[in-house]
Design a protein around this motif. Structure first.
Motif, PDB file in Angstrom:
ATOM      1  N   GLU A 197       0.850  -1.193   0.000  1.00 30.89           N
ATOM      2  CA  GLU A 197       0.000   0.000   0.000  1.00 30.89           C
ATOM      3  C   GLU A 197       0.887   1.244   0.000  1.00 30.89           C
ATOM      4  O   GLU A 197       1.947   1.264   0.625  1.00 30.89           O
ATOM      5  CB  GLU A 197      -0.872   0.038   1.267  1.00 30.89           C
ATOM      6  N   PRO A 198       0.462   2.298  -0.680  1.00 32.56           N
ATOM      7  CA  PRO A 198       1.186   3.571  -0.570  1.00 32.56           C
ATOM      8  C   PRO A 198       0.824   4.279   0.742  1.00 32.56           C
ATOM      9  O   PRO A 198      -0.309   4.164   1.223  1.00 32.56           O
ATOM     10  CB  PRO A 198       0.689   4.361  -1.776  1.00 32.56           C
ATOM     11  N   VAL A 199       1.767   4.980   1.307  1.00 33.79           N
ATOM     12  CA  VAL A 199       1.527   5.797   2.501  1.00 33.79           C
ATOM     13  C   VAL A 199       1.591   7.259   2.054  1.00 33.79           C
ATOM     14  O   VAL A 199       2.625   7.708   1.545  1.00 33.79           O
ATOM     15  CB  VAL A 199       2.563   5.508   3.598  1.00 33.79           C
ATOM     16  N   LEU A 200       0.487   7.967   2.234  1.00 36.09           N
ATOM     17  CA  LEU A 200       0.385   9.323   1.703  1.00 36.09           C
ATOM     18  C   LEU A 200       0.770  10.355   2.761  1.00 36.09           C
ATOM     19  O   LEU A 200       0.556  10.148   3.967  1.00 36.09           O
ATOM     20  CB  LEU A 200      -1.047   9.588   1.224  1.00 36.09           C
ATOM     21  N   ASP A 201       1.336  11.468   2.273  1.00 31.40           N
ATOM     22  CA  ASP A 201       1.650  12.562   3.194  1.00 31.40           C
ATOM     23  C   ASP A 201       0.419  13.467   3.323  1.00 31.40           C
ATOM     24  O   ASP A 201      -0.649  13.177   2.795  1.00 31.40           O
ATOM     25  CB  ASP A 201       2.870  13.349   2.704  1.00 31.40           C
ATOM     26  N   GLU A 202       0.576  14.607   4.026  1.00 34.41           N
ATOM     27  CA  GLU A 202      -0.562  15.481   4.268  1.00 34.41           C
ATOM     28  C   GLU A 202      -1.118  16.103   2.989  1.00 34.41           C
ATOM     29  O   GLU A 202      -2.289  16.463   2.931  1.00 34.41           O
ATOM     30  CB  GLU A 202      -0.143  16.615   5.234  1.00 34.41           C
ATOM     31  N   ASP A 203      -0.259  16.223   1.967  1.00 35.47           N
ATOM     32  CA  ASP A 203      -0.701  16.826   0.717  1.00 35.47           C
ATOM     33  C   ASP A 203      -1.279  15.792  -0.251  1.00 35.47           C
ATOM     34  O   ASP A 203      -1.639  16.129  -1.380  1.00 35.47           O
ATOM     35  CB  ASP A 203       0.468  17.549   0.030  1.00 35.47           C
ATOM     36  N   GLY A 204      -1.362  14.555   0.180  1.00 31.94           N
ATOM     37  CA  GLY A 204      -1.893  13.506  -0.688  1.00 31.94           C
ATOM     38  C   GLY A 204      -0.866  12.863  -1.580  1.00 31.94           C
ATOM     39  O   GLY A 204      -1.217  12.018  -2.419  1.00 31.94           O
ATOM     40  N   GLY A 205       0.411  13.236  -1.446  1.00 29.57           N
ATOM     41  CA  GLY A 205       1.464  12.618  -2.246  1.00 29.57           C
ATOM     42  C   GLY A 205       1.950  11.333  -1.588  1.00 29.57           C
ATOM     43  O   GLY A 205       1.741  11.099  -0.394  1.00 29.57           O
ATOM     44  N   THR A 206       2.602  10.517  -2.356  1.00 29.93           N
ATOM     45  CA  THR A 206       3.110   9.236  -1.843  1.00 29.93           C
ATOM     46  C   THR A 206       4.417   9.479  -1.112  1.00 29.93           C
ATOM     47  O   THR A 206       5.408   9.916  -1.715  1.00 29.93           O
ATOM     48  CB  THR A 206       3.328   8.234  -2.984  1.00 29.93           C
ATOM     49  N   ALA A 207       4.433   9.203   0.180  1.00 29.71           N
ATOM     50  CA  ALA A 207       5.636   9.392   0.978  1.00 29.71           C
ATOM     51  C   ALA A 207       6.454   8.111   1.078  1.00 29.71           C
ATOM     52  O   ALA A 207       7.694   8.154   1.112  1.00 29.71           O
ATOM     53  CB  ALA A 207       5.262   9.870   2.388  1.00 29.71           C
ATOM     54  N   SER A 208       5.797   6.992   1.136  1.00 25.00           N
ATOM     55  CA  SER A 208       6.517   5.721   1.249  1.00 25.00           C
ATOM     56  C   SER A 208       5.596   4.595   0.790  1.00 25.00           C
ATOM     57  O   SER A 208       4.409   4.810   0.512  1.00 25.00           O
ATOM     58  CB  SER A 208       6.987   5.475   2.689  1.00 25.00           C
ATOM     59  N   MET A 209       6.178   3.435   0.698  1.00 28.73           N
ATOM     60  CA  MET A 209       5.405   2.261   0.332  1.00 28.73           C
ATOM     61  C   MET A 209       5.721   1.135   1.301  1.00 28.73           C
ATOM     62  O   MET A 209       6.890   0.829   1.556  1.00 28.73           O
ATOM     63  CB  MET A 209       5.733   1.813  -1.100  1.00 28.73           C
ATOM     64  N   TRP A 210       4.667   0.547   1.865  1.00 30.38           N
ATOM     65  CA  TRP A 210       4.805  -0.589   2.763  1.00 30.38           C
ATOM     66  C   TRP A 210       4.367  -1.842   2.017  1.00 30.38           C
ATOM     67  O   TRP A 210       3.507  -1.788   1.140  1.00 30.38           O
ATOM     68  CB  TRP A 210       3.909  -0.419   4.003  1.00 30.38           C
ATOM     69  N   ALA A 211       4.948  -2.954   2.390  1.00 26.46           N
ATOM     70  CA  ALA A 211       4.572  -4.209   1.727  1.00 26.46           C
ATOM     71  C   ALA A 211       4.823  -5.388   2.655  1.00 26.46           C
ATOM     72  O   ALA A 211       5.710  -5.355   3.506  1.00 26.46           O
ATOM     73  CB  ALA A 211       5.353  -4.397   0.428  1.00 26.46           C
ATOM     74  N   VAL A 212       4.001  -6.382   2.508  1.00 24.34           N
ATOM     75  CA  VAL A 212       4.194  -7.688   3.146  1.00 24.34           C
ATOM     76  C   VAL A 212       4.452  -8.690   2.031  1.00 24.34           C
ATOM     77  O   VAL A 212       3.668  -8.779   1.079  1.00 24.34           O
ATOM     78  CB  VAL A 212       2.971  -8.105   3.980  1.00 24.34           C
ATOM     79  N   LEU A 213       5.576  -9.404   2.132  1.00 27.82           N
ATOM     80  CA  LEU A 213       5.952 -10.375   1.115  1.00 27.82           C
ATOM     81  C   LEU A 213       5.953 -11.774   1.727  1.00 27.82           C
ATOM     82  O   LEU A 213       6.513 -11.979   2.820  1.00 27.82           O
ATOM     83  CB  LEU A 213       7.332 -10.075   0.523  1.00 27.82           C
TER      84      LEU A 213
END
Length: 495
Positions: A197-213
């Motif tokens: 899933e993407p993790v969004l910042d306050e402005d709605g931009g993508t700040a990071s991506m988390w994943a379970v593999l």
């Protein structure tokens, strides 16, 4: 616990056992709480729109449940005092792995099969769980892989789909649910399933991506094995069906295609001493493959008649082609005037010198209608049955061993004078099911095929044609339990 496994419970002192029981209780309670959170986490926000945070929370709960299950299994094993070798397999008291004695090993640990990652796009920091390092075959000294480095580990066929999934996640905010394969440093290929899933910042931009593999290599190998087995079974079934069709066609081309009751010799068919003939082929109860059974009747030069029946070992095309060869040889030698005894000797030599060794049994009769005499020989085959005036008997058997057993075997002959109205039955030995055993003791022996045929004497006596006798046999031997093919040949001496 299986009796052949050794568990030394004294290896765990009683006070420590109490502490382990407490830990197990706590782990189970925590597992239940995490599972409750997982079930209570919605997939959507209150307005019905997809909520990445909720889906990510569910993914983390899934990972936690797997880890707690694995922890509980280890604690149970430690409490029971079961020793394990470095590979995690149970051992017997003599130190030998239990799997070597046929025991089923414990399911492999989930640790190392499920890991998590966090790629921070703002700081370029990458965080991997210990399990993910093990999945990729890397050490912490090697460091985690960045999103730019990850494709170089992916097999070429899967690089495009993974790149597209990551791009959709980072650019369009779409969740990742993708499977791909990676090549580890040791050259092994692992199949991984990524949920991200993407993790969004306050402005709605993508700040990071988390994943379970999750490493799903074993699951995919099992699926491939099942698929290959299914394909193999389908191929074998197709081969069996083709072989059966060829065997049936060959058998139908060789055996006499009688319809009704032919009479030998030809002519008006009413002269005293002529033979009224009928035959029937009975397939096995399974009907899987056609056997090498045959019957035949052939008018010979000079007015005599050849009557023969036999059985070649095996099933399918090999048996039917061998049967066709033997039957052709029988016909040729009989037309050439070779008597039943010498004819059997030539058949034995033919099988003994064949490229594919086989065994066979046969009975061969030469009937002279003028004298009403039957001269016959046999090779390990059930002798003919003679029915006269409502009773039947087995003809005395001349000497003769199975065809193909020994070189240079000799075969005796016997002669029987027939009377008008006599009925002669030639059959193979697959008519009746074989005897069985139950509980280590013999059951009551079922009647043999010859005994059941002899019991039909009253019906044969009332029959007007050989074909009616064949119908009586077909009704009597419609056994579902019959294990092998069989055939019968009826020759009725006309009054």
């Amino acid at each position: 616990m299986p009796s052949h496994l050794h568990a030394d419970r004294s290896a765990v002192p009683q006070p420590e056992r109490g502490a382990l029981d407490a830990l197990i209780t706590q782990a189970r309670r925590l597992r239940g709480g995490v599972d409750a959170v997982r079930r209570g986490t919605p997939d959507e926000a209150e307005d019905g729109s997809p909520d990445p945070r909720h889906r990510w929370q569910r993914a983390l709960c899934e990972l936690a449940v797997h880890q707690l299950d694995d922890l509980g299994g280890h604690l149970d094993q430690l409490r029971d005092g079961l020793p394990a070798d470095p590979a995690g397999r149970e051992r017997r008291s003599d130190g030998t792995p239990a799997a070597a004695y046929g025991a089923v090993p414990r399911p492999s640990s989930l640790v190392g099969r499920v890991g998590s990652a966090d790629w921070n796009l703002l700081t370029d920091e990458v965080s991997w769980s210990d399990e993910l390092f093990r999945i990729f075959g890397r050490t912490k000294a090697d460091g985690p892989l960045s999103l730019d480095e990850l494709p170089s580990w992916v097999v070429s066929e899967d690089q495009a789909v993974l790149a597209s999934a990551v791009t959709d996640c980072l650019v369009d905010g779409r969740a990742i649910d993708q499977e791909f394969r990676v090549v580890r440093p040791d050259g092994s290929v692992r199949s991984l399933h990524m949920v991200g899933e993407p993790v969004l910042d306050e402005d709605g931009g993508t700040a990071s991506m988390w994943a379970v593999l999750r490493d799903v290599s074993e699951l995919r190998r099992s699926e491939r094995a099942v698929s290959e087995t299914r394909d193999s079974l389908q191929r074998e079934r197709h081969i069996e069906q083709t072989e059966r069709r060829l065997a049936v066609e060959l058998q139908e081309a060789v055996l006499p295609p009688w319809r009704g009751s032919p009479r030998f010799p030809h002519g008006d068919g009413q002269a005293s001493g002529a033979l009224d003939l009928a035959a029937h082929y009975l397939p096995s109860a399974t009907g899987a493959l056609i056997g090498g059974d045959w019957y035949d009747a052939l008018e010979l030069p000079g007015g005599a008649t050849l009557l023969t029946a036999g059985d070649l070992t095996g099933h399918g095309v090999t048996a039917t082609s061998g049967m066709a060869m033997l039957l052709g040889a029988v016909r040729g030698m009989a037309v050439a005037g070779i008597g039943p005894g010498p004819l059997m000797g030539h058949l034995n030599q033919l099988l003994d010198s064949a490229a594919q060794p086989a065994l066979g049994s046969a009975v061969c009769c030469r009937y002279d209608p003028g004298e009403r005499t039957l001269t016959w020989s046999q090779a390990g085959h059930p002798p003919p049955l003679l029915f006269r005036e409502g009773t039947g008997r087995v003809l005395d058997r001349p000497e003769g061993v199975l065809l193909g057993v020994t070189s240079g075997a000799s075969y005796g002959e016997r002669t029987e004078r027939l009377e008008p109205g006599d009925l002669l039955v030639l059959h193979t030995d697959g008519l009746a099911p074989r005897s069985t055993q139950l509980g280590g003791q013999d059951e009551e022996e079922p009647p043999t095929g010859a005994e059941r045929l002899l019991a039909l004497a009253p019906r044969f006596a009332s029959a007007r044609t050989a074909q009616e006798c064949v119908r009586a046999i077909a009704e009597e031997f419609g056994d579902r339990e019959r294990e092998d093919d069989a055939c019968v040949l009826i020759a009725r001496v006309t009054p």
